[in-house]
Design a protein around this motif. Sequence first.
Motif, PDB file in Angstrom:
ATOM      1  N   THR A 318     -63.213   9.870 -73.550  1.00 11.85           N
ATOM      2  CA  THR A 318     -64.644   9.917 -73.809  1.00 11.85           C
ATOM      3  C   THR A 318     -65.447   9.934 -72.513  1.00 11.85           C
ATOM      4  N   GLU A 319     -64.987   9.200 -71.503  1.00 15.17           N
ATOM      5  CA  GLU A 319     -65.695   9.173 -70.220  1.00 15.17           C
ATOM      6  C   GLU A 319     -65.712  10.557 -69.577  1.00 15.17           C
ATOM      7  N   GLU A 322     -68.170  12.759 -71.603  1.00 12.32           N
ATOM      8  CA  GLU A 322     -69.571  12.449 -71.329  1.00 12.32           C
ATOM      9  C   GLU A 322     -69.992  12.958 -69.955  1.00 12.32           C
TER      10      GLU A 322
END
Length: 885
Positions: A318-319, A322
């Motif tokens: 997810t990092e 994003e």
Amino acid sequence: ARAAGRAAPTRPPPVVGVANALRASLGFRYRAAWPIALPVVAAAFDRLGPAAGPILGGCLEALGEMGAHGEGLQCRGQLTLCLSAAVKALGPEQVLSVLPLRLEEGVDAEIAAIRNGRSNGFDRDGDDAMETDAPGAELDENGGNVAGAAGARLWLVPLLRQALRGCRVGYFTEEMLPIARRLGKRAVEAKAAGRAFEAQRCAAGESALWSLLPAFCRWPEDAAESFPGLAPALGNALSSRADLRGPLTEALRRLIQQARAAINADAKAKANADAGADSDGEEEEEDDDDEDEEDEDRAREAAAAAAILEDRPDWFSTEIAEAQAAAVAKYARNFLPILFNLFVAAPPERRGELSATVGCFAQVTDATSLGGFFRTVLKKLVKVTSDAENAPDALTEGGATKSARRCTFMDLSLAMVPGLDAPARDLVFKAARPATGEKDAAVQKRAYKLLAALMKPSTHTEWLANNADAAEEALVEGAGSCAPAARRYRLRCVAALLPSLMEREAKAEEDAAAVNAAGDDAAATRSAAAGSGSFTVLLSELIVATKETNARTRQQAFKLLVDIPRGMERRAGRANGGGRITGGAGGGGGMLGAWLAAGDDDDDDEEENENENENDARHRDDSEDDDMEHAQASEEMGSGVRKFFMTVLAGVVGASPTMQSAAVMALARLLYEFSAQLVSTVPELLPAVFALMQGGHREVVKAALGFIKVAAVRLPQVELANQLADMVPALLACNDDEDGYNRFRGKVKVVVERLVKRCGYGAVEAVTPQAHIALLSHMKKEEFRNEKRRKASIAGSEMGGGGKSIAGKSAKTGRRSAWNDAEVFSDDDENGGGGMSRFGGTRGGLGARSMAPTSRREAGGGGPRSAAEAHALRAAGGARLPGAK
């Protein structure tokens, strides 16, 4: 060696020996075994992964030699799979270090080879190949590259496009982009100098390199760091190179879509994990999933997201997603003006990819920046709308006519709707609402597209809740002026608004009932009328839409008719503590919700409980109470379906045959989906359907026959048998006159066949009028002949024959039970033509008062000319049967 005092040579690891054996298997002397060896090499690449570079480098070189001559190999498919496995395992950097593309060197080698060939007297037809743009000039007489082994490896580019995943965007920026720039510059210079062949080859190499950009953007590992260095080159190429817009826009969309899909998937997985700890939360999530499955748009979005996430690497967290989305969104203020200008200047058929790219940027751009761009577009839309047709200061960009320019800016506004904030969406509504009354079908279609995007439940629920009254007023105003092209999008708006209208109508009925109980009849009438006006108008429009000629509009109308009572069932189930509500084709209703709510009340400490018998008795009492509550809840959910069914039934008494037939078709769809809840209601409706059949209007009778066909399939056998005495004579009465016989012969026969299959020949024959007994006799003979053919086909298959089994074919088609309005209300036998019946038998000629086939002599055809023709005619069901009149 040790006796002589020398150290013993170290043996290579076993994997090196395996690699040497694999390299040897790819030699020319073992070419017959290449189809077997190549899959083994591919498995080795898959197993070793990035470590295969130094170990299987020799195999990669051999694969490169084979790929240069891949067109003439019989194992081309295995070679492609093996090279793809190598690219996936090693990545582009290792593969291209061993097998460089050599695009610039290849162009030089091709030019030199052509010059040498021309100087040696091999000029093609006396033409200067260097000055022509003849296709295939880079090929020799045998179809190979004229430069031989020194030619460019363009054949490797398609493999890289398919196999690259998880590589570095920075590698493309550092290595590929400079080569592409040099080739592009060289192509321009060569074209200006008149060197057509060199210009064509350089342009082909440049396009090949740019076509790799979407592959490098497939789950990249360094997009957040490398995209700032690539963005200026993308913007310049996007503005100046129309031939590169396809791969450039695809790369931008892929970066955004993959990042958003990963973020949403991880957020949903986390929410599900949190909800899994609580049973109530789990049931609520199941209800949400059930709603998603029933929403066509959400199901389509979920399928698209699943397709994007199919090849997502495990390390793409997810990092990373994003950071990637933020890096691309940072340059939205640079890319959006470029995309706007390209969209306005492009022809309508080339705007799809540009619109999709604008929509992707709208989803990651902050609302303030996007709102500024949107207001600029909206000002141009207002200017185009207010301009006179030939005004001197009129805005001319976006199309040749005023209508085309309005459509252009409305389409551009539509692409930005998903990312707009509430004030901007209000402006969209104010701009689209007047256009819904336009006579121009193209403008009206775009207006309803904008409204449908605003009312989309999955994204703009809050806006719709705050503006429900204005949206309702706009839909009611445009009820009588909707163009056929805009009907489908208007129905989407109706679908979003009807749930709130149903709730309001139910509340109005409750208020009217309360006032009526108090004795104020006038106030009760006003209260009931206040909540029913808009709902009646929109529901009538929905019912009539089931007769639209456009198949997609018609299917959406039928789907919405089913979604309304399903929503009633869901709300009734939640109000009574039920779980998921299923309304499948069998009409299962809320039975699964009752089962889920019942749960498992076994006591884990039952062995330690000293009052075990009392607990069991109390548990049985609680279970009985729960069963009564769930039965009552199911009855309430069924009453909601029946209430909606009776609301639609009001259309049967409509003034026009179109409204009557549309209402009957809608009732047939509801009966097909909710037969379990409507078993007690249908017998009361059938006499009205029979009365409609006696009216003789073609479309009404056809719709009534479709309703009876559905009733013959969905009603329980006992209920259907109780209706045969009235149903069969009413069916066959359609054929008592010559006109009815010509129109509805095949439809009636299909329904009678269904009744026979459900209830048996005896039950149907007992209620069949004497004038139509020959029909049943003919059906029996057809069934006997079909059974003989089926047995013969099975026997032939068992003896090794090549014929296809009729039983297998019947079993295959018999599983198709989904709703299909084209089959239920088909027009395939309007003219009484021949052909095979869908349910067995043939459609031969019929008498005036019977559906049994008659001979060609009685029909005036002159009869068969020979015994062979007579035999063929009898086999086709066209010969006269005993008893035919």
